[in-house]
Design a protein around this motif. Structure first.
Motif, PDB file in Angstrom:
ATOM      1  N   ALA A 176       5.788  13.546   1.521  1.00 29.01           N
ATOM      2  CA  ALA A 176       6.429  12.392   1.521  1.00 29.01           C
ATOM      3  C   ALA A 176       5.506  11.445   0.784  1.00 29.01           C
ATOM      4  O   ALA A 176       4.103  11.476   1.035  1.00 29.01           O
ATOM      5  N   GLN A 177       6.141  10.086   0.565  1.00 26.80           N
ATOM      6  CA  GLN A 177       5.542   8.818   0.062  1.00 26.80           C
ATOM      7  C   GLN A 177       6.143   7.755   0.837  1.00 26.80           C
ATOM      8  O   GLN A 177       7.364   7.838   0.511  1.00 26.80           O
ATOM      9  N   ILE A 178       5.362   6.973   1.383  1.00 25.39           N
ATOM     10  CA  ILE A 178       6.081   5.737   1.769  1.00 25.39           C
ATOM     11  C   ILE A 178       5.154   4.572   1.101  1.00 25.39           C
ATOM     12  O   ILE A 178       4.254   4.696   0.634  1.00 25.39           O
ATOM     13  N   LEU A 179       5.924   3.291   1.176  1.00 28.23           N
ATOM     14  CA  LEU A 179       5.293   1.993   0.650  1.00 28.23           C
ATOM     15  C   LEU A 179       5.387   0.993   1.714  1.00 28.23           C
ATOM     16  O   LEU A 179       6.496   0.802   2.204  1.00 28.23           O
ATOM     17  N   GLN A 217       1.223  16.600   8.571  1.00 33.90           N
ATOM     18  CA  GLN A 217       0.681  16.216   9.824  1.00 33.90           C
ATOM     19  C   GLN A 217       1.407  14.639  10.054  1.00 33.90           C
ATOM     20  O   GLN A 217       1.420  13.802   8.944  1.00 33.90           O
ATOM     21  N   PRO A 218       1.834  14.337  11.387  1.00 33.58           N
ATOM     22  CA  PRO A 218       2.265  12.913  11.627  1.00 33.58           C
ATOM     23  C   PRO A 218       1.160  11.934  11.319  1.00 33.58           C
ATOM     24  O   PRO A 218      -0.106  12.275  11.527  1.00 33.58           O
ATOM     25  N   ARG A 219       1.521  10.794  11.039  1.00 36.94           N
ATOM     26  CA  ARG A 219       0.316   9.498  10.571  1.00 36.94           C
ATOM     27  C   ARG A 219       0.711   8.487  11.134  1.00 36.94           C
ATOM     28  O   ARG A 219       1.823   8.041  11.221  1.00 36.94           O
ATOM     29  N   THR A 220       0.051   7.823  12.054  1.00 36.33           N
ATOM     30  CA  THR A 220       0.090   6.404  12.547  1.00 36.33           C
ATOM     31  C   THR A 220       0.079   5.521  11.609  1.00 36.33           C
ATOM     32  O   THR A 220      -0.897   5.270  10.657  1.00 36.33           O
ATOM     33  N   ILE A 221       1.231   4.365  11.565  1.00 35.02           N
ATOM     34  CA  ILE A 221       1.208   3.314  10.450  1.00 35.02           C
ATOM     35  C   ILE A 221       0.910   2.204  11.223  1.00 35.02           C
ATOM     36  O   ILE A 221       1.633   1.734  12.114  1.00 35.02           O
ATOM     37  N   PRO A 222      -0.267   1.342  11.108  1.00 30.02           N
ATOM     38  CA  PRO A 222      -0.602   0.396  12.100  1.00 30.02           C
ATOM     39  C   PRO A 222       0.324  -0.872  11.354  1.00 30.02           C
ATOM     40  O   PRO A 222       0.548  -0.766  10.166  1.00 30.02           O
ATOM     41  N   VAL A 223       0.442  -1.692  12.345  1.00 29.27           N
ATOM     42  CA  VAL A 223       1.260  -3.046  11.943  1.00 29.27           C
ATOM     43  C   VAL A 223      -0.185  -4.138  11.653  1.00 29.27           C
ATOM     44  O   VAL A 223      -0.692  -4.457  12.655  1.00 29.27           O
ATOM     45  N   VAL A 224      -0.119  -4.786  10.276  1.00 31.60           N
ATOM     46  CA  VAL A 224      -1.114  -5.378   9.891  1.00 31.60           C
ATOM     47  C   VAL A 224      -0.777  -6.597   9.762  1.00 31.60           C
ATOM     48  O   VAL A 224      -1.804  -7.700   9.313  1.00 31.60           O
ATOM     49  N   ALA A 225       0.557  -7.099   9.665  1.00 36.87           N
ATOM     50  CA  ALA A 225       1.065  -8.359   9.474  1.00 36.87           C
ATOM     51  C   ALA A 225       2.483  -8.919  10.307  1.00 36.87           C
ATOM     52  O   ALA A 225       2.791  -7.951  10.746  1.00 36.87           O
ATOM     53  N   GLU A 251       0.949  -1.250  -0.077  1.00 32.21           N
ATOM     54  CA  GLU A 251      -0.137  -0.228  -0.220  1.00 32.21           C
ATOM     55  C   GLU A 251       0.968   1.191  -0.148  1.00 32.21           C
ATOM     56  O   GLU A 251       1.687   1.379   0.899  1.00 32.21           O
ATOM     57  N   PHE A 252       0.557   1.967  -0.824  1.00 29.41           N
ATOM     58  CA  PHE A 252       1.166   3.414  -0.848  1.00 29.41           C
ATOM     59  C   PHE A 252       0.257   4.403   0.232  1.00 29.41           C
ATOM     60  O   PHE A 252      -0.680   4.486   0.128  1.00 29.41           O
ATOM     61  N   VAL A 253       1.154   5.329   0.754  1.00 30.20           N
ATOM     62  CA  VAL A 253       0.541   6.060   1.737  1.00 30.20           C
ATOM     63  C   VAL A 253       1.366   7.462   1.536  1.00 30.20           C
ATOM     64  O   VAL A 253       2.585   7.716   1.742  1.00 30.20           O
ATOM     65  N   GLU A 254       0.610   8.392   1.187  1.00 32.03           N
ATOM     66  CA  GLU A 254       0.932   9.751   1.039  1.00 32.03           C
ATOM     67  C   GLU A 254       0.999  10.430   2.532  1.00 32.03           C
ATOM     68  O   GLU A 254       0.000  10.682   3.040  1.00 32.03           O
ATOM     69  N   LYS A 297       4.897  -9.878   9.286  1.00 35.75           N
ATOM     70  CA  LYS A 297       6.246  -9.170   8.518  1.00 35.75           C
ATOM     71  C   LYS A 297       6.080  -7.858   7.812  1.00 35.75           C
ATOM     72  O   LYS A 297       4.781  -8.058   6.993  1.00 35.75           O
ATOM     73  N   GLN A 298       6.217  -6.782   8.299  1.00 34.48           N
ATOM     74  CA  GLN A 298       5.849  -5.576   7.462  1.00 34.48           C
ATOM     75  C   GLN A 298       7.038  -4.866   7.444  1.00 34.48           C
ATOM     76  O   GLN A 298       7.999  -4.638   8.370  1.00 34.48           O
ATOM     77  N   ARG A 299       7.279  -4.096   6.276  1.00 36.40           N
ATOM     78  CA  ARG A 299       8.533  -3.224   5.951  1.00 36.40           C
ATOM     79  C   ARG A 299       7.918  -1.876   5.274  1.00 36.40           C
ATOM     80  O   ARG A 299       6.926  -1.702   4.557  1.00 36.40           O
ATOM     81  N   LEU A 300       8.300  -0.744   5.916  1.00 33.72           N
ATOM     82  CA  LEU A 300       7.977   0.461   5.555  1.00 33.72           C
ATOM     83  C   LEU A 300       9.391   1.143   4.669  1.00 33.72           C
ATOM     84  O   LEU A 300      10.494   0.966   5.157  1.00 33.72           O
ATOM     85  N   LEU A 301       9.099   1.300   3.218  1.00 36.47           N
ATOM     86  CA  LEU A 301      10.049   2.088   2.351  1.00 36.47           C
ATOM     87  C   LEU A 301       9.681   3.310   1.877  1.00 36.47           C
ATOM     88  O   LEU A 301       8.466   3.373   1.769  1.00 36.47           O
TER      89      LEU A 301
END
Length: 209
Positions: A82-85, A27-35, A20-23, A37-41
């Motif tokens: 910024a954008q994260i994957l 503002q700071p954004r909470t990124i939930p852990v849903v699996a 999933e791409f997240v824009e 194994k999970q990697r933020l790039l």
């Protein structure tokens, strides 16, 4: 080889089970852990990632492995978007590479990679890995070749490539920016681009559905 998009079910053999791409705005954004194994790039700009372990600033192409025990995770891009994957799945502990690459039309380099019979207009090399690899196309469009098959790809596509299968990106219609993720190393567990003329025959995993 298979192509799927965010929210679609990948083939059962894939270690990457979702992305999933997240824009990120100001503002700071909470990124939930849903699996498990999970990697933020980070795929554009930079962000400060905060967790129970502290904070780390990540620039484009850098990543962080997230686990629920150290959450919650908060991504803050600062003053610039910024954008994260977010990559999630079931990969092991010995992994290949991960990052961001760009590709534009250019003059092919004859001595780079294994020889091919199809036309090329890029200097990308035909190679294989001792692991599965996933390309997530961020921007642009082009032609991907895996083994004897070719496919057209565009932004939002994820290309799943099985271990040992030669793959290439010989044609670019619009400048490509993509993320790559090489998952669990197997067999000889060599990392990086491998070529038969230099590293020997590929250990090709049978085609899977």
């Amino acid at each position: 080889m298979s192509i799927f998009k965010s929210g679609e079910q990948p083939p059962s053999w894939c270690e990457l089970m979702g992305f999933e791409f997240v824009e990120l705005t100001e503002q700071p954004r909470t990124i939930p852990v849903v699996a498990k194994k999970q990697r933020l790039l980070v795929t554009r700009g930079s962000c400060q990632l905060s967790s129970a372990k502290g904070t780390q600033v990540l620039a484009e192409g850098q990543f962080w492995d997230m686990d629920e025990a150290n959450g919650p995770f908060i991504a803050d891009p600062g003053h610039r978007p910024a954008q994260i994957l977010i990559l999630s799945g079931r990969w092991g502990s010995e992994l290949g590479g991960c990052g961001v690459f760009r590709l534009t039309p250019s003059t092919p380099i004859a001595v780079k990679g294994d020889p091919v019979s199809y036309p090329k207009s890029t200097n990308f090399d035909s190679h294989y890995h001792d692991c599965d690899e996933y390309w997530v196309i961020i921007e642009g469009a082009g032609t991907v070749v895996v083994g004897s098959r070719s496919f057209e790809v565009e932004g939002g596509d994820c290309v799943a490539i099985g271990m040992g299968h030669h793959h290439d990106l010989p044609q670019v219609r619009s400048d490509i920016k993509a993320a790559y993720f090489e998952t669990t190393l197997e067999g000889k567990k060599r990392f990086g681009h491998l070529w038969e003329y230099k590293h020997g025959p590929a250990d090709v995993r049978a085609e899977r559905v």
